[in-house]
Design a protein around this motif. Sequence first.
Motif, short mmCIF file in Angstrom:
data_model
loop_
_atom_site.label_atom_id
_atom_site.label_comp_id
_atom_site.label_asym_id
_atom_site.label_seq_id
_atom_site.Cartn_x
_atom_site.Cartn_y
_atom_site.Cartn_z
N PRO A 65 0.82 -1.21 0.00
CA PRO A 65 0.00 0.00 0.00
C PRO A 65 0.85 1.27 0.00
O PRO A 65 1.94 1.30 0.57
CB PRO A 65 -0.80 -0.12 1.30
CG PRO A 65 0.10 -0.91 2.21
CD PRO A 65 0.87 -1.86 1.33
N VAL A 66 0.35 2.31 -0.65
CA VAL A 66 1.00 3.61 -0.65
C VAL A 66 -0.05 4.69 -0.37
O VAL A 66 -1.24 4.51 -0.65
CB VAL A 66 1.70 3.92 -1.99
CG1 VAL A 66 2.87 2.99 -2.23
CG2 VAL A 66 0.71 3.86 -3.16
N ILE A 67 0.42 5.79 0.21
CA ILE A 67 -0.45 6.94 0.47
C ILE A 67 0.01 8.08 -0.42
O ILE A 67 1.16 8.52 -0.33
CB ILE A 67 -0.41 7.36 1.95
CG1 ILE A 67 -0.88 6.21 2.84
CG2 ILE A 67 -1.29 8.59 2.18
CD1 ILE A 67 -0.72 6.48 4.33
N ILE A 68 -0.86 8.56 -1.28
CA ILE A 68 -0.55 9.63 -2.22
C ILE A 68 -1.29 10.89 -1.78
O ILE A 68 -2.51 10.87 -1.60
CB ILE A 68 -0.95 9.26 -3.65
CG1 ILE A 68 -0.26 7.95 -4.06
CG2 ILE A 68 -0.61 10.38 -4.62
CD1 ILE A 68 -0.78 7.38 -5.38
N SER A 69 -0.56 11.98 -1.58
CA SER A 69 -1.16 13.25 -1.16
C SER A 69 -1.06 14.28 -2.27
O SER A 69 -0.12 14.26 -3.07
CB SER A 69 -0.46 13.78 0.10
OG SER A 69 -0.59 12.86 1.17
N GLY A 70 -2.04 15.16 -2.33
CA GLY A 70 -2.03 16.20 -3.34
C GLY A 70 -3.32 16.98 -3.34
O GLY A 70 -3.98 17.12 -2.30
N SER A 71 -3.71 17.47 -4.48
CA SER A 71 -4.98 18.19 -4.62
C SER A 71 -5.68 17.75 -5.89
O SER A 71 -5.03 17.49 -6.91
CB SER A 71 -4.76 19.70 -4.64
OG SER A 71 -3.93 20.08 -5.72
N ASN A 72 -7.00 17.62 -5.81
CA ASN A 72 -7.83 17.18 -6.94
C ASN A 72 -7.36 15.84 -7.52
O ASN A 72 -7.39 15.62 -8.73
CB ASN A 72 -7.83 18.24 -8.06
CG ASN A 72 -8.33 19.58 -7.59
OD1 ASN A 72 -9.23 19.66 -6.77
ND2 ASN A 72 -7.73 20.65 -8.10
N ILE A 73 -6.90 14.95 -6.64
CA ILE A 73 -6.37 13.67 -7.11
C ILE A 73 -7.38 12.52 -7.00
O ILE A 73 -7.06 11.38 -7.33
CB ILE A 73 -5.08 13.29 -6.35
CG1 ILE A 73 -5.34 13.18 -4.84
CG2 ILE A 73 -3.97 14.26 -6.65
CD1 ILE A 73 -4.14 12.68 -4.05
N LYS A 74 -8.58 12.81 -6.54
CA LYS A 74 -9.59 11.77 -6.48
C LYS A 74 -9.83 11.20 -7.87
O LYS A 74 -10.01 11.94 -8.84
CB LYS A 74 -10.90 12.33 -5.93
CG LYS A 74 -12.01 11.30 -5.82
CD LYS A 74 -13.28 11.91 -5.22
CE LYS A 74 -14.40 10.89 -5.11
NZ LYS A 74 -15.61 11.48 -4.50
N VAL A 75 -9.77 9.89 -7.99
CA VAL A 75 -10.01 9.24 -9.28
C VAL A 75 -11.52 9.13 -9.47
O VAL A 75 -12.19 8.34 -8.81
CB VAL A 75 -9.34 7.86 -9.35
CG1 VAL A 75 -9.66 7.18 -10.67
CG2 VAL A 75 -7.84 7.99 -9.15
N ALA A 76 -12.05 9.96 -10.35
CA ALA A 76 -13.49 10.01 -10.56
C ALA A 76 -13.79 10.29 -12.03
O ALA A 76 -13.02 10.95 -12.71
CB ALA A 76 -14.12 11.10 -9.68
N GLY A 77 -14.92 9.76 -12.48
CA GLY A 77 -15.31 9.93 -13.87
C GLY A 77 -15.67 8.60 -14.50
O GLY A 77 -15.61 7.55 -13.84
N ASP A 78 -16.03 8.63 -15.76
CA ASP A 78 -16.49 7.40 -16.42
C ASP A 78 -15.59 6.98 -17.58
O ASP A 78 -15.90 6.03 -18.29
CB ASP A 78 -17.93 7.57 -16.91
CG ASP A 78 -18.11 8.80 -17.80
OD1 ASP A 78 -17.08 9.41 -18.18
OD2 ASP A 78 -19.26 9.15 -18.11
N ASP A 79 -14.47 7.68 -17.78
CA ASP A 79 -13.59 7.31 -18.87
C ASP A 79 -12.79 6.06 -18.51
O ASP A 79 -12.38 5.87 -17.35
CB ASP A 79 -12.62 8.46 -19.18
CG ASP A 79 -11.91 8.28 -20.50
OD1 ASP A 79 -12.36 8.87 -21.49
OD2 ASP A 79 -10.90 7.55 -20.53
N ALA A 80 -12.56 5.21 -19.48
CA ALA A 80 -11.88 3.93 -19.24
C ALA A 80 -10.40 4.11 -18.89
O ALA A 80 -9.78 3.18 -18.37
CB ALA A 80 -12.01 3.03 -20.46
#
Length: 253
Positions: free
Chosen positions: A154-169
């Motif tokens: 496991p890794v913890i990634i920090s940042g901004s607007n990094i939420k993986v969201a959307g419907d693109d493949a």
Amino acid sequence: MAEKIILTADLYDNAVTERKGDYTAKPRITGTVRNKQIAERILARGSELRLDTIEYILGMGDQEKVTAIAEGKSVVDGVGQYMATVTGPFEGEKAAFDPAKNKLTASYVPGKLLRDTLKNVIVDTRPAVTGPVINSIIDSTTGEMNTQLTSAGPVIISGSNIKVAGDDASLGVFFTKTGGTAQKCPLLVHNNPSELTAMLPALEDGEYTLSIITQSAAGNKLVKEPRTYKFPVLLYVGEKPGGDDDDDRPVIE
């Protein structure tokens, strides 16, 4: 007259403070330069040596500098000064080095040539495109930040607007081995705008680049097209490479 150097810096809203109009700047990293590219630059300026000869000398210089630092020498070159440092607590004046508590690393101080060059750099600031930005990655197994990774861990990634969201493949968190293809993280344990916890895929030993592809934007909004952010810090699985491959020594002409 020395050639002017222009460095582009992207301005991001400072999430640490609540003051309106407070921004931070991040230099735009446009690529990675290795000894081969340094050798090409030297050759372009004019040199009687062959390209492979210059690259070989640079690699040998790297190895000797690293060895000297490990021996406790202070190494000073045109870029800066390097010295070995020890971190972590020691209990008592006769305490031994404990790898579980202590770490042998190196410190770096910019040299005069670099300091003088940076004084003359023209910084061109531009508004950053509202998209994902990675600030750091921590290996949960070892606690290492922005360096070593544990395969399938496991890794913890920090940042901004990094939420993986959307419907693109194409969306996801990816690790790409240098010279290889991107491997997608199979699981996101936590998926938030400022922090992700991801399980790494099985990664071979080597050098990797982290990237995130998402349609997430500020305010939990989604954009139409996926946006990609590549973390400019190189990451490693297994032993960090000490330099270029050990080729046969070329003939110096």
